[in-house]
Design a protein around this motif. Sequence first.
Motif, PDB file in Angstrom:
ATOM      1  N   LEU A  81     -44.675  13.186 132.958  1.00  0.00           N
ATOM      2  CA  LEU A  81     -44.459  11.749 133.094  1.00  0.00           C
ATOM      3  C   LEU A  81     -44.467  11.045 131.740  1.00  0.00           C
ATOM      4  N   ASP A  82     -45.350  11.445 130.836  1.00  0.00           N
ATOM      5  CA  ASP A  82     -45.370  10.851 129.498  1.00  0.00           C
ATOM      6  C   ASP A  82     -44.101  11.204 128.727  1.00  0.00           C
ATOM      7  N   PHE A  83     -43.625  12.437 128.898  1.00  0.00           N
ATOM      8  CA  PHE A  83     -42.383  12.848 128.251  1.00  0.00           C
ATOM      9  C   PHE A  83     -41.211  11.991 128.724  1.00  0.00           C
ATOM     10  N   ILE A  84     -41.087  11.799 130.016  1.00  0.00           N
ATOM     11  CA  ILE A  84     -39.987  11.000 130.557  1.00  0.00           C
ATOM     12  C   ILE A  84     -40.035   9.588 129.988  1.00  0.00           C
ATOM     13  N   THR A  85     -41.207   9.004 129.946  1.00  0.00           N
ATOM     14  CA  THR A  85     -41.357   7.651 129.400  1.00  0.00           C
ATOM     15  C   THR A  85     -40.941   7.607 127.930  1.00  0.00           C
ATOM     16  N   ALA A  86     -41.389   8.573 127.155  1.00  0.00           N
ATOM     17  CA  ALA A  86     -41.050   8.619 125.725  1.00  0.00           C
ATOM     18  C   ALA A  86     -39.556   8.874 125.519  1.00  0.00           C
ATOM     19  N   LEU A  87     -38.969   9.756 126.319  1.00  0.00           N
ATOM     20  CA  LEU A  87     -37.543  10.048 126.203  1.00  0.00           C
ATOM     21  C   LEU A  87     -36.723   8.792 126.475  1.00  0.00           C
ATOM     22  N   GLY A  88     -37.073   8.079 127.525  1.00  0.00           N
ATOM     23  CA  GLY A  88     -36.361   6.845 127.840  1.00  0.00           C
ATOM     24  C   GLY A  88     -36.540   5.779 126.779  1.00  0.00           C
ATOM     25  N   ALA A  89     -37.760   5.640 126.261  1.00  0.00           N
ATOM     26  CA  ALA A  89     -38.021   4.626 125.234  1.00  0.00           C
ATOM     27  C   ALA A  89     -37.168   4.873 123.990  1.00  0.00           C
ATOM     28  N   ARG A  90     -36.938   6.117 123.692  1.00  0.00           N
ATOM     29  CA  ARG A  90     -36.181   6.447 122.485  1.00  0.00           C
ATOM     30  C   ARG A  90     -34.671   6.546 122.722  1.00  0.00           C
ATOM     31  N   TYR A  91     -34.238   7.056 123.899  1.00  0.00           N
ATOM     32  CA  TYR A  91     -32.826   7.391 124.069  1.00  0.00           C
ATOM     33  C   TYR A  91     -32.078   6.610 125.143  1.00  0.00           C
ATOM     34  N   ASP A  92     -32.735   5.752 125.906  1.00  0.00           N
ATOM     35  CA  ASP A  92     -32.002   4.963 126.884  1.00  0.00           C
ATOM     36  C   ASP A  92     -31.015   4.052 126.157  1.00  0.00           C
ATOM     37  N   GLY A  93     -29.761   4.179 126.473  1.00  0.00           N
ATOM     38  CA  GLY A  93     -28.715   3.390 125.818  1.00  0.00           C
ATOM     39  C   GLY A  93     -28.171   4.005 124.544  1.00  0.00           C
ATOM     40  N   ASP A  94     -28.683   5.156 124.130  1.00  0.00           N
ATOM     41  CA  ASP A  94     -28.185   5.827 122.933  1.00  0.00           C
ATOM     42  C   ASP A  94     -26.760   6.313 123.214  1.00  0.00           C
ATOM     43  N   PRO A  95     -25.777   5.870 122.438  1.00  0.00           N
ATOM     44  CA  PRO A  95     -24.389   6.233 122.734  1.00  0.00           C
ATOM     45  C   PRO A  95     -24.091   7.723 122.577  1.00  0.00           C
ATOM     46  N   ARG A  96     -24.985   8.479 121.963  1.00  0.00           N
ATOM     47  CA  ARG A  96     -24.775   9.922 121.827  1.00  0.00           C
ATOM     48  C   ARG A  96     -25.067  10.673 123.121  1.00  0.00           C
ATOM     49  N   VAL A  97     -25.768  10.008 124.038  1.00  0.00           N
ATOM     50  CA  VAL A  97     -26.175  10.638 125.296  1.00  0.00           C
ATOM     51  C   VAL A  97     -25.292  10.108 126.421  1.00  0.00           C
ATOM     52  N   GLY A  98     -24.481  11.001 126.989  1.00  0.00           N
ATOM     53  CA  GLY A  98     -23.603  10.603 128.085  1.00  0.00           C
ATOM     54  C   GLY A  98     -24.354  10.503 129.398  1.00  0.00           C
ATOM     55  N   PHE A  99     -25.190  11.483 129.679  1.00  0.00           N
ATOM     56  CA  PHE A  99     -25.971  11.536 130.904  1.00  0.00           C
ATOM     57  C   PHE A  99     -27.298  12.215 130.623  1.00  0.00           C
ATOM     58  N   VAL A 100     -28.289  11.901 131.435  1.00  0.00           N
ATOM     59  CA  VAL A 100     -29.536  12.650 131.455  1.00  0.00           C
ATOM     60  C   VAL A 100     -29.648  13.245 132.856  1.00  0.00           C
ATOM     61  N   GLN A 101     -29.678  14.572 132.915  1.00  0.00           N
ATOM     62  CA  GLN A 101     -29.922  15.244 134.182  1.00  0.00           C
ATOM     63  C   GLN A 101     -31.430  15.368 134.343  1.00  0.00           C
ATOM     64  N   LEU A 102     -31.926  15.035 135.513  1.00  0.00           N
ATOM     65  CA  LEU A 102     -33.367  14.956 135.693  1.00  0.00           C
ATOM     66  C   LEU A 102     -34.101  16.238 135.338  1.00  0.00           C
ATOM     67  N   GLY A 103     -33.595  17.389 135.701  1.00  0.00           N
ATOM     68  CA  GLY A 103     -34.218  18.640 135.270  1.00  0.00           C
ATOM     69  C   GLY A 103     -35.705  18.696 135.529  1.00  0.00           C
ATOM     70  N   LEU A 104     -36.408  19.380 134.649  1.00  0.00           N
ATOM     71  CA  LEU A 104     -37.855  19.578 134.650  1.00  0.00           C
ATOM     72  C   LEU A 104     -38.387  20.371 135.834  1.00  0.00           C
ATOM     73  N   LEU A 105     -37.953  20.085 137.034  1.00  0.00           N
ATOM     74  CA  LEU A 105     -38.524  20.733 138.210  1.00  0.00           C
ATOM     75  C   LEU A 105     -37.644  21.872 138.711  1.00  0.00           C
ATOM     76  N   GLY A 106     -38.292  22.981 139.074  1.00  0.00           N
ATOM     77  CA  GLY A 106     -37.583  24.094 139.684  1.00  0.00           C
ATOM     78  C   GLY A 106     -36.938  25.032 138.690  1.00  0.00           C
ATOM     79  N   PHE A 107     -36.295  26.083 139.256  1.00  0.00           N
ATOM     80  CA  PHE A 107     -35.598  27.054 138.420  1.00  0.00           C
ATOM     81  C   PHE A 107     -34.450  26.354 137.707  1.00  0.00           C
ATOM     82  N   TRP A 108     -34.294  26.609 136.433  1.00  0.00           N
ATOM     83  CA  TRP A 108     -33.260  26.024 135.579  1.00  0.00           C
ATOM     84  C   TRP A 108     -33.339  24.494 135.520  1.00  0.00           C
ATOM     85  N   GLY A 109     -34.414  23.900 136.008  1.00  0.00           N
ATOM     86  CA  GLY A 109     -34.481  22.446 136.115  1.00  0.00           C
ATOM     87  C   GLY A 109     -33.507  21.922 137.153  1.00  0.00           C
ATOM     88  N   GLU A 110     -33.206  22.748 138.170  1.00  0.00           N
ATOM     89  CA  GLU A 110     -32.225  22.397 139.199  1.00  0.00           C
ATOM     90  C   GLU A 110     -32.842  21.818 140.466  1.00  0.00           C
TER      91      GLU A 110
END
Length: 170
Positions: A81-110
């Motif tokens: 949860l802290d990682f998600i918050t930090a990732l969003g604080a830094r990269y939400d709206g960053d034009p280099r990032v087209g999409f964020v796939q939720l990942g993290l949970l399950g095999f392959w983050g799928e």
Amino acid sequence: LPLSSLWDAGGETFDSGLEPLLAASEARGHHAVLRVYLDYPTKPTGVPDYLADTVGCTPYAEHGGGCSPDYEHPDLKTAILDFITALGARYDGDPRVGFVQLGLLGFWGEWHTWPHSEMFPSEAMQSEVLEAFGDAFTITHLQIRRPAVNAVDLRMGFHDDSFAHSTLGD
């Protein structure tokens, strides 16, 4: 990307773990699609090193084998949860990032542990992860592989990792 390359006991390590990849993508005129995992069959665990001796995991042989972490462990849950918050604080709206796939949970983050559904996190944990991503990313588009718990009610789209396999066959 493994969470272990982006998160350590001191918090985010985006400058060394993610920035070089985003810079390379940008240099090619591309947008990155990010997915972070904890468990990727056939690869070493993505659980951050500082949690390796604390968070248990369940070994499995399917898909080439691996070890599914205890997603309900309070220290891992806090890290996620802290990682998600930090990732969003830094990269939400960053034009280099087209999409964020939720990942993290399950095999392959799928968002599945087939055929071991007992290894997948509870619906309460899934909801916490979904809501954390929704709160952290209000500009950058989010994707999830399947309509888990309340995902259809949130601002995110769906992607299909098995499109070519399931649609086109061999």
